[in-house]
Motif scaffolding. Sequence first.
Motif: not given
Length: 109
Positions: A90-109
């Motif tokens: 929720r920082d207003g930017n999509i970084d590379y990790d967020e982009f990859v996590d979304f594309l490959f349905h991975r969730h960071r936590g």
Amino acid sequence: KEADEDGSQSINYKEFVHWLEAKAPGKVVNALTKATGTEADIVKASFRVWDKDGDGVIKRKKLERTLGRMCKDFSPEQVKVLCDLIDTDRDGNIDYDEFVDFLFHRHRG
């Protein structure tokens, strides 16, 4: 000019692919093949298309505007929810990790 088959002074995707397959110099074909040789390379190249200024992030507001124009069937609220899913910190930017996590349905936590 060689790839601009219809003389429109711009090259569309179909013209580019035709030029690449039929007329592109070997060094261009080899460079593209090498640059997109793996799935990871393709994902990196896709991210760079969105990361116009090369700072390693995609601006959320820009992504929302672009998705709103491209996805005509999406309501503004649906676009916002999609961006909420991608921008996990929720920082207003999509970084590379967020982009990859979304594309490959991975969730960071």
